[in-house]
Design a protein around this motif. Structure first.
Motif, PDB file in Angstrom:
ATOM      1  N   PRO A 159       1.069  -1.005   0.094  1.00 30.12           N
ATOM      2  CA  PRO A 159       0.344   0.133   0.198  1.00 30.12           C
ATOM      3  C   PRO A 159       1.115   1.331  -0.040  1.00 30.12           C
ATOM      4  N   GLU A 160       2.420   1.253   0.589  1.00 34.34           N
ATOM      5  CA  GLU A 160       2.217   2.466   1.022  1.00 34.34           C
ATOM      6  C   GLU A 160       3.276   3.227  -0.768  1.00 34.34           C
ATOM      7  N   ARG A 161       2.895   2.223  -1.686  1.00 34.52           N
ATOM      8  CA  ARG A 161       3.403   2.541  -3.282  1.00 34.52           C
ATOM      9  C   ARG A 161       1.942   2.590  -3.812  1.00 34.52           C
ATOM     10  N   LEU A 162       1.059   2.991  -3.137  1.00 34.36           N
ATOM     11  CA  LEU A 162       0.018   3.188  -4.266  1.00 34.36           C
ATOM     12  C   LEU A 162       0.243   5.157  -5.125  1.00 34.36           C
ATOM     13  N   ALA A 163       0.846   5.710  -4.387  1.00 41.06           N
ATOM     14  CA  ALA A 163       0.502   7.089  -4.547  1.00 41.06           C
ATOM     15  C   ALA A 163       1.290   6.994  -6.790  1.00 41.06           C
ATOM     16  N   ASP A 164       2.536   6.192  -6.119  1.00 42.57           N
ATOM     17  CA  ASP A 164       3.566   5.858  -7.505  1.00 42.57           C
ATOM     18  C   ASP A 164       2.582   5.390  -8.422  1.00 42.57           C
ATOM     19  N   VAL A 186      -9.583   4.939   4.530  1.00 43.45           N
ATOM     20  CA  VAL A 186      -9.770   5.251   2.935  1.00 43.45           C
ATOM     21  C   VAL A 186      -9.339   7.240   3.281  1.00 43.45           C
ATOM     22  N   ALA A 187      -8.753   7.444   5.018  1.00 47.68           N
ATOM     23  CA  ALA A 187      -8.447   8.760   4.835  1.00 47.68           C
ATOM     24  C   ALA A 187      -6.700   8.675   4.571  1.00 47.68           C
ATOM     25  N   ASN A 188      -6.140   7.268   4.317  1.00 56.17           N
ATOM     26  CA  ASN A 188      -4.986   7.250   4.297  1.00 56.17           C
ATOM     27  C   ASN A 188      -4.799   8.156   2.264  1.00 56.17           C
ATOM     28  N   LEU A 189      -5.736   7.190   2.100  1.00 58.13           N
ATOM     29  CA  LEU A 189      -6.492   7.129   0.108  1.00 58.13           C
ATOM     30  C   LEU A 189      -6.388   7.818  -0.184  1.00 58.13           C
ATOM     31  N   SER A 190      -6.695   9.852   0.280  1.00 58.16           N
ATOM     32  CA  SER A 190      -7.777  10.128   0.499  1.00 58.16           C
ATOM     33  C   SER A 190      -6.802  11.334  -0.556  1.00 58.16           C
ATOM     34  N   SER A 191      -5.093  11.180  -0.726  1.00 62.39           N
ATOM     35  CA  SER A 191      -4.963  12.478  -1.371  1.00 62.39           C
ATOM     36  C   SER A 191      -4.747  11.144  -2.744  1.00 62.39           C
ATOM     37  N   LEU A 192      -4.996  10.785  -3.305  1.00 66.03           N
ATOM     38  CA  LEU A 192      -4.615  10.289  -4.411  1.00 66.03           C
ATOM     39  C   LEU A 192      -5.259  10.538  -5.440  1.00 66.03           C
ATOM     40  N   GLN A 246     -28.434  -9.652   1.464  1.00 65.18           N
ATOM     41  CA  GLN A 246     -28.787  -8.051   2.281  1.00 65.18           C
ATOM     42  C   GLN A 246     -29.600  -6.715   1.327  1.00 65.18           C
ATOM     43  N   GLY A 247     -28.741  -7.196   0.320  1.00 61.10           N
ATOM     44  CA  GLY A 247     -28.677  -6.003  -1.161  1.00 61.10           C
ATOM     45  C   GLY A 247     -28.085  -4.730  -1.092  1.00 61.10           C
ATOM     46  N   ARG A 248     -27.348  -5.029  -0.297  1.00 62.11           N
ATOM     47  CA  ARG A 248     -26.499  -3.614   0.288  1.00 62.11           C
ATOM     48  C   ARG A 248     -26.002  -3.149  -0.727  1.00 62.11           C
ATOM     49  N   LYS A 249     -26.462  -1.730  -1.059  1.00 61.49           N
ATOM     50  CA  LYS A 249     -25.624  -0.678  -1.937  1.00 61.49           C
ATOM     51  C   LYS A 249     -23.875  -0.343  -1.028  1.00 61.49           C
ATOM     52  N   LYS A 250     -23.577   0.390  -1.625  1.00 61.19           N
ATOM     53  CA  LYS A 250     -21.961   0.833  -1.173  1.00 61.19           C
ATOM     54  C   LYS A 250     -22.644   1.266   0.417  1.00 61.19           C
ATOM     55  N   ASP A 251     -21.332   1.531   1.494  1.00 62.81           N
ATOM     56  CA  ASP A 251     -21.875   2.537   1.909  1.00 62.81           C
ATOM     57  C   ASP A 251     -21.012   3.322   2.497  1.00 62.81           C
ATOM     58  N   ILE A 252     -21.398   4.863   1.706  1.00 64.75           N
ATOM     59  CA  ILE A 252     -20.644   5.750   0.871  1.00 64.75           C
ATOM     60  C   ILE A 252     -20.352   6.995   2.523  1.00 64.75           C
ATOM     61  N   SER A 253     -21.238   6.301   3.845  1.00 61.33           N
ATOM     62  CA  SER A 253     -20.615   6.887   5.206  1.00 61.33           C
ATOM     63  C   SER A 253     -18.958   6.595   4.924  1.00 61.33           C
ATOM     64  N   LEU A 254     -18.748   5.568   4.327  1.00 57.67           N
ATOM     65  CA  LEU A 254     -17.375   5.636   4.559  1.00 57.67           C
ATOM     66  C   LEU A 254     -16.166   5.862   4.183  1.00 57.67           C
ATOM     67  N   VAL A 255     -16.528   6.983   2.930  1.00 54.32           N
ATOM     68  CA  VAL A 255     -16.220   7.898   2.740  1.00 54.32           C
ATOM     69  C   VAL A 255     -15.926   9.520   2.477  1.00 54.32           C
ATOM     70  N   PRO A 256     -14.635   9.767   2.326  1.00 54.11           N
ATOM     71  CA  PRO A 256     -14.301  10.624   3.315  1.00 54.11           C
ATOM     72  C   PRO A 256     -14.844  11.990   2.388  1.00 54.11           C
ATOM     73  N   ALA A 257     -15.312  13.139   3.206  1.00 54.78           N
ATOM     74  CA  ALA A 257     -15.636  14.540   2.371  1.00 54.78           C
ATOM     75  C   ALA A 257     -14.646  14.613   1.302  1.00 54.78           C
ATOM     76  N   GLU A 258     -13.820  14.800   1.380  1.00 55.83           N
ATOM     77  CA  GLU A 258     -12.866  16.182   0.825  1.00 55.83           C
ATOM     78  C   GLU A 258     -12.655  14.558  -0.529  1.00 55.83           C
ATOM     79  N   GLN A 259     -13.049  12.724  -0.621  1.00 55.17           N
ATOM     80  CA  GLN A 259     -13.243  12.584  -1.663  1.00 55.17           C
ATOM     81  C   GLN A 259     -14.023  13.333  -2.577  1.00 55.17           C
ATOM     82  N   LEU A 260     -15.770  13.729  -1.751  1.00 55.11           N
ATOM     83  CA  LEU A 260     -16.160  14.888  -2.782  1.00 55.11           C
ATOM     84  C   LEU A 260     -16.557  15.674  -3.123  1.00 55.11           C
ATOM     85  N   LEU A 261     -15.189  16.849  -2.015  1.00 52.63           N
ATOM     86  CA  LEU A 261     -14.439  17.728  -2.500  1.00 52.63           C
ATOM     87  C   LEU A 261     -13.953  17.757  -4.139  1.00 52.63           C
ATOM     88  N   GLY A 262     -13.255  16.380  -3.912  1.00 52.49           N
ATOM     89  CA  GLY A 262     -12.119  16.571  -5.149  1.00 52.49           C
ATOM     90  C   GLY A 262     -11.108  17.101  -5.074  1.00 52.49           C
TER      91      GLY A 262
END
Length: 614
Positions: A183-188, A214-220, A236-252
């Motif tokens: 995971p440490e190489r994700l940005a590259d 998700v917080a660690n990946l938010s800068s990607l 359960q017919g679950r959709k993805k829980d977007i509450s787990l996605v940090p707000a900065e992902q919505l801001l771009g």
């Protein structure tokens, strides 16, 4: 048709396997007998071969599939063909070396496996590269990740490129045909392989663990999606829980780093009071203040439930840190209650977050909105000055700048009252913080859109071009704390939040992050509709942070600016407060609007509806 083609291919493979077996054993492509006898033998073999292929349903395995189950169909067919060659020899009395039936099976297994493998990969290449597919990295090389990779490999919309995983035991190995990286190489990796999405496939991880990832990946520079397991989707017919996605992902954009030594220095060992402590901003302020190790934290709110919930959350943390946590019920519109609590708890700093902030509600409740937002602010500020408190910070809003609604207008009037008091306060430093919409707060579009998406839509947007400045709850809270640290008296602090964002784009982004698609109004294709409902009364297409950009001063933080704005004189402010008090006493909502029109730049009272004659 596909079954017929595959059956023909398999029968041709069976014939080729028999010919190869003869060629290896006798240097001929068939039995060393006359043509009629050879034809009879070959015909009998092909009949038995066809029966074997049909019987083991080899032709019904999809050409695009190549996995262990396919081999389990090829293997018994291989045995059957070996027996078929021997049985055809016996039935037609054709002399055949004993190694030929065995060789037939071996060659058929090799040829059938090879051509199926090549066919599956050719189809896979067409699916992957026939169109521009979204490129994805799967975070998590466990069972859920492998299931996800297998599903995506059959898709033309998304191409899985590799895995990343925290477990060093699986790193640098191949899982489902893809390399597992660190995971440490994700940005590259995201940049090198032009990755569009990172799919987190760890459904068994705790919510805290997922949020940390998700917080660690938010800068990607890639979309982040948290995927449920396939079992959860089915059962359960679950959709993805977007509450787990940090707000900065919505801001771009990445979250603004507001860490500064001034914060801890200002609040450590002090007594801090937060009004409106049960609200979105107030509660986050309390959490942030606890991290600064104050001596006492006073939480003041008129909502018993909100105050109880916050106290239960923070009680143990305060106890562990030896911080005196005090919860007090009351309204800022009651000056005696405010003075009583200040006198009892002796705060050094007051952060004033208590306000009515929902634009449509305040628009229809002008009297209560003005009472709380204007006179409530004045009550707390006067009590702070009388008690000689060191700092007072008002939480304001961008809607106070040239407002078109009562909520923004009353917040602007509160600013003007505070600016006037700051000119005469010798000890208490009064300042205010003005910021845009706070993502995730009770009044923001995010909780509304989330509920609408979870219920299947539509997602309602007032106007396709409406824009707002956005910040996250932590950003807003840290800005308030920094303003308290930087305050010199009468300051207006603003955060450089970059360009405003279109609400329509945030709605689209949230729908896509939920794993669904926006419905096309022309074709009707898609999952969730975005519905344009029209601007609400008093709502603007865009908001501003500054009344004038001419008098901007820097602060120790490069993204925080101090604005020096013009304000009313002491006589004008006294007139405003006196007239407003009289109108509140008489419940005169029209008078309040007329007063706001006179004193607040940009506001225009709506035309009153004519009252029909009786």
């Amino acid at each position: 048709m596909k079954h017929a083609i595959l059956f023909t291919f398999d029968l041709m493979t069976a014939s080729a396997a028999l010919a190869l077996a003869f060629w290896v054993r006798t240097d001929t492509l068939g039995p060393n007998v006359d043509t009629g006898q050879a034809g009879l033998f070959s015909g009998a073999y092909l009949v038995f071969a066809a029966i074997s292929i049909l019987g083991f349903r080899l032709h019904r395995i999809k050409a695009s599939e190549f996995h262990s189950k396919l081999l389990m169909h090829i293997l018994p067919t291989t045995v059957a063909l070996a027996l078929a060659a021997g049985f055809a020899s016996f039935l037609t009395q054709t002399p055949v070396p004993r190694s030929v039936p065995l060789g037939t099976g071996v060659f058929f297994f090799g040829l059938a496996t090879t051509y199926r493998f090549l066919l599956a990969n050719l189809i896979d290449l067409k699916l992957r590269y026939g169109v521009r597919a979204s490129r994805a990295i799967i975070y998590g090389a466990g069972r859920a990740g492998m299931q996800l990779a297998h599903g995506l490999k059959r898709s033309s919309e998304m191409l899985p490129v590799m895995f990343v995983d925290d477990d060093p035991h699986v790193q640098h190995t191949y899982v489902s045909g893809m390399m597992v990286r660190e995971p440490e190489r994700l940005a590259d990796l995201v940049q090198r392989y032009r990755i569009d999405r990172v799919l987190i496939a760890m459904p068994s991880a705790s919510p805290e663990r997922l949020k940390a990832i998700v917080a660690n990946l938010s800068s990607l520079d890639a979309e982040i999606q948290v995927m449920p397991s396939f079992v959860d989707l089915i059962l359960q017919g679950r959709k993805k829980d977007i509450s787990l996605v940090p707000a900065e992902q919505l801001l771009g954009r990445s979250q603004v780093d507001l860490e500064h030594p001034h914060i801890t220095k200002t609040y450590a060992g002090r007594s801090v009071m937060v009004t409106g402590a049960g609200g979105s901003i107030g509660s986050e302020l309390c959490r942030q203040i606890l991290k600064c190790a104050p001596d006492r934290l006073v939480m003041f709110d008129q909502s018993e439930f909100a105050l109880y919930t916050l106290e239960m959350e923070l009680a143990q943390l305060a106890k562990d840190a030896n911080i005196d946590l005090i919860a007090r019920l009351g309204s800022v519109t009651d000056p005696r209650r405010v003075r009583s609590i200040i006198g009892e708890t002796c705060p050094d700093v007051i952060l004033h977050a208590a306000a009515y902030k929902h634009v449509p509600i305040v628009e229809d409740n002008e009297v209560e909105g003005a009472f709380t937002n204007v006179l409530g602010t004045r009550n707390v500020a006067l009590a702070a000055i009388e008690a000689g408190i060191e700092r007072f910070v008002l939480v304001s809003t961008d809607k106070a700048v040239r407002p078109t609604n009562i909520m923004g207008a009353t917040k602007r009037m509160a600013e003007m009252v505070l600016q006037d008091l700051a000119t005469r306060s010798t000890r208490t430093k009064l300042s205010m913080v003005r910021f845009g919409n706070v993502l995730g707060s009770s009044g923001s579009v995010v909780p509304l859109f989330r509920r609408q998406i979870q219920s299947g839509g539509p997602v309602t947007v007032t106007h396709p071009e409406v824009t707002r400045y956005f910040m996250t709850v932590p950003e807003a809270s840290r800005l308030v704390l920094l303003a308290g640290a930087y305050s010199a008296g009468g300051d207006v602090f603003v955060l450089d939040m970059g360009k405003p964002k279109r609400i329509f784009d945030i709605a689209r982004r949230m729908i896509e992050m939920s794993g669904q698609t926006v419905r096309d109004p022309d074709t009707g294709k898609g999952d969730i509709e975005i519905q344009i409902v029209g601007l609400r009364p008093g709502e603007k297409l865009y908001e501003e942070l500054l009344i004038g950009a001419d008098n901007l001063l820097k602060t120790p933080h490069p993204l925080i600016l101090r604005a020096e704005e013009t304000f009313l004189s002491q006589i004008e402010t006294a007139s405003l407060v006196r007239e407003l008090s009289a109108m509140l006493e008489g419940q005169d909502k029209y008078g309040i609007r007329d007063l706001v029109t006179r004193f607040v730049d940009g506001y225009k009272a709506p035309v009153r509806e004519a009252v029909p004659a009786s």
